[in-house]
Design an enzyme around this catalytic site. Sequence first.
Site, PDB file in Angstrom:
ATOM      1  N   LEU A 101      11.321 -26.036  16.102  1.00 38.77           N
ATOM      2  CA  LEU A 101      11.454 -26.616  14.766  1.00 38.77           C
ATOM      3  C   LEU A 101      10.146 -27.311  14.443  1.00 38.77           C
ATOM      4  O   LEU A 101       9.558 -27.986  15.299  1.00 38.77           O
ATOM      5  CB  LEU A 101      12.617 -27.613  14.709  1.00 38.77           C
ATOM      6  CG  LEU A 101      14.035 -27.046  14.840  1.00 38.77           C
ATOM      7  CD1 LEU A 101      15.067 -28.174  14.777  1.00 38.77           C
ATOM      8  CD2 LEU A 101      14.330 -26.011  13.774  1.00 38.77           C
ATOM      9  N   ASP A 102       9.688 -27.163  13.196  1.00 37.75           N
ATOM     10  CA  ASP A 102       8.459 -27.818  12.770  1.00 37.75           C
ATOM     11  C   ASP A 102       8.582 -29.333  12.928  1.00 37.75           C
ATOM     12  O   ASP A 102       9.686 -29.889  12.975  1.00 37.75           O
ATOM     13  CB  ASP A 102       8.159 -27.495  11.313  1.00 37.75           C
ATOM     14  CG  ASP A 102       7.945 -26.009  11.078  1.00 37.75           C
ATOM     15  OD1 ASP A 102       7.614 -25.299  12.047  1.00 37.75           O
ATOM     16  OD2 ASP A 102       8.101 -25.572   9.924  1.00 37.75           O
ATOM     17  N   LYS A 103       7.435 -30.003  12.934  1.00 38.08           N
ATOM     18  CA  LYS A 103       7.419 -31.457  13.124  1.00 38.08           C
ATOM     19  C   LYS A 103       8.276 -32.174  12.095  1.00 38.08           C
ATOM     20  O   LYS A 103       9.004 -33.115  12.421  1.00 38.08           O
ATOM     21  CB  LYS A 103       5.980 -31.966  13.070  1.00 38.08           C
ATOM     22  CG  LYS A 103       5.843 -33.445  13.369  1.00 38.08           C
ATOM     23  CD  LYS A 103       4.384 -33.871  13.424  1.00 38.08           C
ATOM     24  CE  LYS A 103       4.253 -35.347  13.778  1.00 38.08           C
ATOM     25  NZ  LYS A 103       2.831 -35.773  13.869  1.00 38.08           N
ATOM     26  N   THR A 105      10.793 -30.909  10.396  1.00 41.44           N
ATOM     27  CA  THR A 105      12.139 -30.328  10.280  1.00 41.44           C
ATOM     28  C   THR A 105      13.101 -31.044  11.218  1.00 41.44           C
ATOM     29  O   THR A 105      12.757 -31.363  12.355  1.00 41.44           O
ATOM     30  CB  THR A 105      12.106 -28.827  10.605  1.00 41.44           C
ATOM     31  OG1 THR A 105      11.238 -28.168   9.686  1.00 41.44           O
ATOM     32  CG2 THR A 105      13.501 -28.210  10.499  1.00 41.44           C
ATOM     33  N   HIS A 183       7.291 -20.703  10.397  1.00 41.13           N
ATOM     34  CA  HIS A 183       7.446 -21.362   9.097  1.00 41.13           C
ATOM     35  C   HIS A 183       8.208 -20.479   8.104  1.00 41.13           C
ATOM     36  O   HIS A 183       7.938 -20.503   6.900  1.00 41.13           O
ATOM     37  CB  HIS A 183       6.071 -21.712   8.497  1.00 41.13           C
ATOM     38  CG  HIS A 183       5.381 -22.835   9.194  1.00 41.13           C
ATOM     39  ND1 HIS A 183       4.071 -23.173   8.929  1.00 41.13           N
ATOM     40  CD2 HIS A 183       5.801 -23.701  10.141  1.00 41.13           C
ATOM     41  CE1 HIS A 183       3.707 -24.191   9.697  1.00 41.13           C
ATOM     42  NE2 HIS A 183       4.753 -24.519  10.440  1.00 41.13           N
TER      43      HIS A 183
END
Length: 239
Positions: A101-103, A105, A183
């Site tokens: 998961l992105d930072k 998210t 992404h």
Amino acid sequence: MGVERLDRLLARLGLGSRKEVGRLIRRGQVRVGGAVVLDPGFKVGEGALLEVEGKPIRAFRHLHVLLHKPGGYVTSRTEGPSVYALLQGFPTRDLSPVGRLDKDTEGLLLFTTHGELLHRLTHPRHKVEKRYLVHLERPATPEDQRAFQEGLLLEGERLLPAKLVLGEDPTRVELVLKEGRYHQVKRMFAQRGNRVLYLKRLALGPLELGDLPVGAARALSPEEAAALYQAVGLGGKNP
């Protein structure tokens, strides 16, 4: 797993450090097969029924941990702040994240010690659904729904069909994907001329984030692990 020391097994299952679970054992708070065991070095076989402070657990070969990831943490061992810092009490050396998961998210992030399960959950061939809550800069439209359902063309590659669910507020939507590219959610909406303001993963296959508090982690129940195995064709394997 074969056989394993009782204190090491309980620590691996996230019930405390070896020292902490050793104290539990010596206080008579642990039963194996219904009998109190006072020796931390007692050998436990795979599938044994344990009770820790009156709560039954099973001794399984692999560990699966569900984290409610907060924003601001990175899915990395080498950068920080790291999601591994939130896995207090679990054997982080042995756990690998199922995707990333992105930072910025939030939401459901699964860790496992089982390499084949990890591979099957992340490979597009198995089409494991991932459900997200998405807040958008401007309203999503039925045209967005149709484009996602048909399989969006993204930088020359055709994505798998995705389900976009519009509610009363079309800037607050749910998106269900069957793959997990870099992404992907943000890039999909950018392709449609929109911008993601907030993103949270709510579910992975049969797993639901539920009411797990932000920043908290817990081991999966045997029933949840079995459902995951079933979802990727490992139903006959011991979770």
